[in-house]
Write a protein that holds these residues in place. Sequence first.
Motif, PDB file in Angstrom:
ATOM      1  N   ASP A  99      75.965  52.388 -31.047  1.00 25.65           N
ATOM      2  CA  ASP A  99      77.302  52.514 -31.633  1.00 25.65           C
ATOM      3  C   ASP A  99      78.400  52.364 -30.587  1.00 25.65           C
ATOM      4  N   ARG A 100      78.077  52.550 -29.326  1.00 24.18           N
ATOM      5  CA  ARG A 100      79.059  52.441 -28.239  1.00 24.18           C
ATOM      6  C   ARG A 100      78.895  51.167 -27.427  1.00 24.18           C
ATOM      7  N   GLY A 101      78.095  50.235 -27.930  1.00 21.70           N
ATOM      8  CA  GLY A 101      77.983  48.932 -27.288  1.00 21.70           C
ATOM      9  C   GLY A 101      76.818  48.771 -26.337  1.00 21.70           C
ATOM     10  N   TYR A 102      76.014  49.811 -26.149  1.00 20.35           N
ATOM     11  CA  TYR A 102      74.853  49.726 -25.249  1.00 20.35           C
ATOM     12  C   TYR A 102      73.635  49.256 -26.049  1.00 20.35           C
ATOM     13  N   ILE A 103      73.647  47.982 -26.453  1.00 13.52           N
ATOM     14  CA  ILE A 103      72.589  47.500 -27.333  1.00 13.52           C
ATOM     15  C   ILE A 103      71.279  47.265 -26.585  1.00 13.52           C
ATOM     16  N   SER A 104      71.309  47.283 -25.254  1.00 18.93           N
ATOM     17  CA  SER A 104      70.086  47.115 -24.462  1.00 18.93           C
ATOM     18  C   SER A 104      69.567  48.437 -23.905  1.00 18.93           C
ATOM     19  N   CYS A 105      70.101  49.528 -24.416  1.00 19.80           N
ATOM     20  CA  CYS A 105      69.687  50.843 -23.934  1.00 19.80           C
ATOM     21  C   CYS A 105      68.199  51.074 -24.211  1.00 19.80           C
ATOM     22  N   GLN A 106      67.507  51.649 -23.227  1.00 16.56           N
ATOM     23  CA  GLN A 106      66.090  51.981 -23.367  1.00 16.56           C
ATOM     24  C   GLN A 106      65.909  53.486 -23.247  1.00 16.56           C
ATOM     25  N   VAL A 107      65.013  54.014 -24.056  1.00 15.92           N
ATOM     26  CA  VAL A 107      64.710  55.444 -24.012  1.00 15.92           C
ATOM     27  C   VAL A 107      63.211  55.596 -23.786  1.00 15.92           C
ATOM     28  N   GLN A 108      62.844  56.173 -22.653  1.00 16.82           N
ATOM     29  CA  GLN A 108      61.443  56.415 -22.334  1.00 16.82           C
ATOM     30  C   GLN A 108      61.160  57.904 -22.520  1.00 16.82           C
ATOM     31  N   LYS A 109      59.960  58.203 -22.997  1.00 16.67           N
ATOM     32  CA  LYS A 109      59.632  59.602 -23.259  1.00 16.67           C
ATOM     33  C   LYS A 109      58.347  59.988 -22.530  1.00 16.67           C
ATOM     34  N   SER A 110      58.266  61.257 -22.208  1.00 18.41           N
ATOM     35  CA  SER A 110      57.038  61.809 -21.646  1.00 18.41           C
ATOM     36  C   SER A 110      56.845  63.202 -22.234  1.00 18.41           C
ATOM     37  N   THR A 111      55.595  63.557 -22.495  1.00 13.57           N
ATOM     38  CA  THR A 111      55.281  64.859 -23.071  1.00 13.57           C
ATOM     39  C   THR A 111      54.213  65.547 -22.225  1.00 13.57           C
ATOM     40  N   SER A 112      54.266  66.865 -22.234  1.00 14.16           N
ATOM     41  CA  SER A 112      53.271  67.640 -21.499  1.00 14.16           C
ATOM     42  C   SER A 112      53.096  68.989 -22.157  1.00 14.16           C
ATOM     43  N   LEU A 113      51.851  69.466 -22.160  1.00  8.79           N
ATOM     44  CA  LEU A 113      51.557  70.770 -22.739  1.00  8.79           C
ATOM     45  C   LEU A 113      51.790  71.842 -21.678  1.00  8.79           C
ATOM     46  N   ASN A 114      52.732  72.720 -21.965  1.00  8.69           N
ATOM     47  CA  ASN A 114      53.066  73.799 -21.026  1.00  8.69           C
ATOM     48  C   ASN A 114      52.011  74.900 -21.149  1.00  8.69           C
ATOM     49  N   PRO A 115      51.210  75.123 -20.085  1.00  7.58           N
ATOM     50  CA  PRO A 115      50.115  76.107 -20.198  1.00  7.58           C
ATOM     51  C   PRO A 115      50.600  77.538 -20.398  1.00  7.58           C
ATOM     52  N   HIS A 123      60.433  65.194 -22.525  1.00  9.04           N
ATOM     53  CA  HIS A 123      61.433  64.729 -21.563  1.00  9.04           C
ATOM     54  C   HIS A 123      61.816  63.290 -21.907  1.00  9.04           C
ATOM     55  N   TYR A 124      63.128  63.047 -22.041  1.00 10.66           N
ATOM     56  CA  TYR A 124      63.646  61.705 -22.322  1.00 10.66           C
ATOM     57  C   TYR A 124      64.299  61.154 -21.056  1.00 10.66           C
ATOM     58  N   ARG A 125      63.950  59.935 -20.718  1.00 10.82           N
ATOM     59  CA  ARG A 125      64.616  59.237 -19.606  1.00 10.82           C
ATOM     60  C   ARG A 125      65.366  58.052 -20.186  1.00 10.82           C
ATOM     61  N   ILE A 126      66.684  58.068 -20.012  1.00 12.30           N
ATOM     62  CA  ILE A 126      67.541  57.055 -20.625  1.00 12.30           C
ATOM     63  C   ILE A 126      67.974  56.040 -19.574  1.00 12.30           C
ATOM     64  N   ILE A 127      67.763  54.770 -19.905  1.00 14.70           N
ATOM     65  CA  ILE A 127      68.260  53.664 -19.075  1.00 14.70           C
ATOM     66  C   ILE A 127      69.351  52.975 -19.899  1.00 14.70           C
ATOM     67  N   GLU A 128      70.602  53.267 -19.581  1.00 19.22           N
ATOM     68  CA  GLU A 128      71.708  52.831 -20.432  1.00 19.22           C
ATOM     69  C   GLU A 128      71.941  51.326 -20.375  1.00 19.22           C
ATOM     70  N   ASN A 129      71.810  50.705 -19.217  1.00 19.54           N
ATOM     71  CA  ASN A 129      72.164  49.296 -19.012  1.00 19.54           C
ATOM     72  C   ASN A 129      73.655  49.080 -19.285  1.00 19.54           C
ATOM     73  N   ASP A 130      74.100  47.828 -19.320  1.00 21.08           N
ATOM     74  CA  ASP A 130      75.534  47.543 -19.435  1.00 21.08           C
ATOM     75  C   ASP A 130      75.980  47.481 -20.887  1.00 21.08           C
ATOM     76  N   PRO A 191      75.207  32.615 -21.243  1.00 20.99           N
ATOM     77  CA  PRO A 191      75.169  32.549 -19.765  1.00 20.99           C
ATOM     78  C   PRO A 191      75.728  33.787 -19.084  1.00 20.99           C
ATOM     79  N   VAL A 192      76.584  34.533 -19.786  1.00 21.34           N
ATOM     80  CA  VAL A 192      77.156  35.765 -19.216  1.00 21.34           C
ATOM     81  C   VAL A 192      76.277  36.938 -19.631  1.00 21.34           C
ATOM     82  N   PRO A 193      75.728  37.700 -18.675  1.00 16.44           N
ATOM     83  CA  PRO A 193      74.742  38.736 -19.002  1.00 16.44           C
ATOM     84  C   PRO A 193      75.208  39.772 -20.015  1.00 16.44           C
ATOM     85  N   ASN A 194      76.477  40.208 -19.936  1.00 20.72           N
ATOM     86  CA  ASN A 194      76.914  41.275 -20.834  1.00 20.72           C
ATOM     87  C   ASN A 194      77.615  40.749 -22.090  1.00 20.72           C
ATOM     88  N   LYS A 195      77.440  39.460 -22.396  1.00 21.24           N
ATOM     89  CA  LYS A 195      77.976  38.886 -23.625  1.00 21.24           C
ATOM     90  C   LYS A 195      76.838  38.307 -24.455  1.00 21.24           C
TER      91      LYS A 195
END
Length: 549
Positions: A99-115, A123-130, A191-195
């Motif tokens: 919605d804010r123009g970051y159409i190439s945004c990636q969201v990586q997730k990792s899960t772990s069982l807390n003993p 845990h979410y790791r966000i790679i916003e890109n341009d 040809p322009v990366p962010n267009k």
Amino acid sequence: EEVLQEDIKRVKDFYQGQGYADVAIDFTVKSDELRPFLYIYLEIKEGEKYIVGDVSIEGNQELPEKTILANLKEILPGKVFSEEALKRDIANIQGLYFDRGYISCQVQKSTSLNPSTQRVDVHYRIIENDVAYVDKIKIRGNVKTRDLVIRRELRIKPGDRFDGSKLRRSSERLQNLGFFEEINYDTEDTPVPNKKDLIVEVKEAKTGTFSIGGGYSSVDRFVGFVEIEQKNFDWRNFPYFTGAGQNLKFRASTGSVAKGFDLSFTEPWLFDYPISFGFDAYRRQHERETDVGYGYDQTVTGGDLRLGKELSEYIRIDGTYRYDVVRITDVSSEATSDLQREVGTNSISSTELAVTFDSRDNVFDPHRGNLLISSVEVAGGPFGADKDFWKTYNKAAHFIPLFVNSTLELRARAGVVKAYGDSQRVPLYERFYAGGADTIRGYDERRVGPIDPVTKDPLGGEAMLIGNVEYIYPLLSFLKLAAFYDVGNVWAEAGKLGSGDFKSGVGFGLRIKTPLGPFVLDYGIPLDIEPGETDKKSGRVHFSMSHGF
């Protein structure tokens, strides 16, 4: 065996959706020695039920963590953990960035069982890109419809940053035209990366209809008709006459109590400016039939001219000039003077101004949004003709989406009409009426409100107030159930609006989409005694079916 494996998968998916990620299902099949039956036994090992523990985020620079966490719907501390719920919340995070123009945004997730807590930490790791901007807008799939008709509905323009809310609103506006079966978006690199080039892919629907058919309703009885309509008309495109988004419709009908014709034309963009223009010409006749609320024969011949303009995304203003010639005959000789004085031919010349706020997601099948209409009409006076009166009408509808794609609709209508100048009373055919299929179900047509004390024919009133609550539940793609509550009344004098004596009804119904057209069936139960009656009536069926076959 394939069907059995599919059923086992459904059971497994159900368990995993409830947090049992390690569920294991085995089965055995045994035969019956005496009968040709097979017995299937499922052995289910549920395993541990996983609950969400801590939720953390990193990599977010454009959006604060608080905003992202507030948009998570399912993976929240203390809630059941499942992979499907995790995927849906990842999509929610991507939607926020899109919605804010970051159409190439990636969201990586990792899960772990807390003993220590025996809960699943996420845990979410966000790679916003341009941020991405729109370079060109390309229209594809439109064979009949001109590019301009599509482009003028788009809320996003070349040079804008990609905006999910604007794209959704553009899709709603295109859907509301009624020209397209499908509307999809895609992007192409430049040809322009962010267009990026925005691709609008449409699949056109049939917009022209020729119908010869009939129908039956509890208001107009049997009606046969011929109808020609082109929703995507273009008078300049000979010989196909399609593509410019104009609307042309002609309908002629005849039936047991009603007949007439209507010709209508609308140009939504006059001379390529965002101003709509249209006209209507009609002749409508309705014979005397007490059962449907007409104590006289009525013939209306006339037409109107319309102009309108959008003031904002959801607000528009419309002006209409109307001229009608109305002829009333065949009033019962036993009727009181209220009906007798209406006999004859009179003309009406009026101008109406209406303001509309419409935020519905789909005008043909709304599930969310609001519709507000307020209008004022002045007849006679400076506009001439035989009758002088002013009328105001207000309507509000609120649509609430609920579970399983069901919808709750809340509606309210209010109107006041008053004579002025040389006219001593409002004409019978310009008053308000209630009761029946479109207002308060469970009562006879137009029978809620003032009636003639001798003939029991409805007289209408100067004030009206009606409320409706309706719940629509889809059973199948073409079949919906409805439950409703209606309440309201019509008062003889404008000053008595809302003064009491409300009539109400409850009931249920069906909404069926058929190849012949929509079929509406309602069963209304009156909760009060109908005017002119001494006892409360039993339920009443209201139904209609129209369009060609």
